[in-house]
Design an enzyme around this catalytic site. Sequence first.
Site, short mmCIF file in Angstrom:
data_model
loop_
_atom_site.label_atom_id
_atom_site.label_comp_id
_atom_site.label_asym_id
_atom_site.label_seq_id
_atom_site.Cartn_x
_atom_site.Cartn_y
_atom_site.Cartn_z
N ASP A 1 54.76 33.53 18.58
CA ASP A 1 55.01 34.21 19.86
C ASP A 1 56.21 35.16 19.71
OD1 ASP A 1 54.48 34.50 22.58
OD2 ASP A 1 55.89 32.93 23.15
N HIS A 2 56.03 36.41 20.09
CA HIS A 2 57.13 37.40 20.08
C HIS A 2 57.85 37.55 18.74
CE1 HIS A 2 57.02 38.27 24.39
NE2 HIS A 2 56.83 36.98 24.57
N HIS B 1 59.04 36.08 31.85
CA HIS B 1 59.22 34.74 31.29
C HIS B 1 60.18 33.94 32.16
CE1 HIS B 1 58.24 37.04 27.47
NE2 HIS B 1 57.31 36.12 27.49
#
Length: 287
Positions: A82-83, A182
């Site tokens: 992720d990311h 987020h």
Amino acid sequence: MPMRGLKDYFKKAEKEKWAMGQFNVSNLEGLKAVFQAARSLKSPVIVGTSEGEGSYWGLKEISHLVNFLSKEYRFPIFLNLDHGKTFDYIKEAIDAGYPAVHFDGSRMDLKENINKTREIVRYSEKKGVFLEGEVGSILGSSAILDKAPQIRAEDLTRPEDAGLFSQETKVKSLAVSIGNFHGVGKSGDGPKIDLQRLKEIKETVGNLPLVLHGGSGIPEDDLKSAIQLGVVKININTELRSAFTLALREAVSSGEIAPYKYLPETIQAVQKVVEEKIRIFGSINKI
Ligand code: 13P
């Protein structure tokens, strides 16, 4: 029969209008919770690791664990980085056995993001790894936030940028910024999802699967509408972290010191959240 890969699941999800959850995990309890939820509901599932989560696990360690579960149980559980913000880090994950990675070039301008993403596409394709790109900035962090982030117009994904990015990079899926962020605001101030923007993005990218980050705190109706408009993957982290931590505080308060006696309560708490999300996403019985 060979198991379906992520690409096939996204295609099926888009056609049948449901979404796969990506549930981020920090520890074995989280992983057990996600796997048990997915198995009990017969839902394909993605496990995510952020940079912090990945370094806590060790990229090879978590990759081996998830790949083991997938093979041993012949179950569609996929690991996604992720990311990932640099080529080196993404390369490390791919070399550690991640079958899917997300490159977040959102701090770059569009041209640089396209160029960097293309470089990574070349490597990921060579290795048969699924690559998610990102256009627009998704603010916040997976925590209980004092205040929801102020999203500016320039943070949002412009449909024409998404169209150009998808044409130029040939990523396999695309994360978009449409009011999502987020984390969850302390006072419950949730994201305002811009469904019209999502619709326009989908029109410009055609059959490229879309990803919604920042799934915690997004109301059920918005999640369902986003799925109707082409979102096939939704990322959840904060609500899992919160469920784990609250259950852990409660579980250790009795004075019990044997982890195997009190940790099951944390697994149950996380599993409950994952099951709720899987129901909302409509991915039950989609294996
Ligand atoms: P949340 O922490 O808001 O659920 O977001 C998770 C996420 O998008 C991971 O990429």
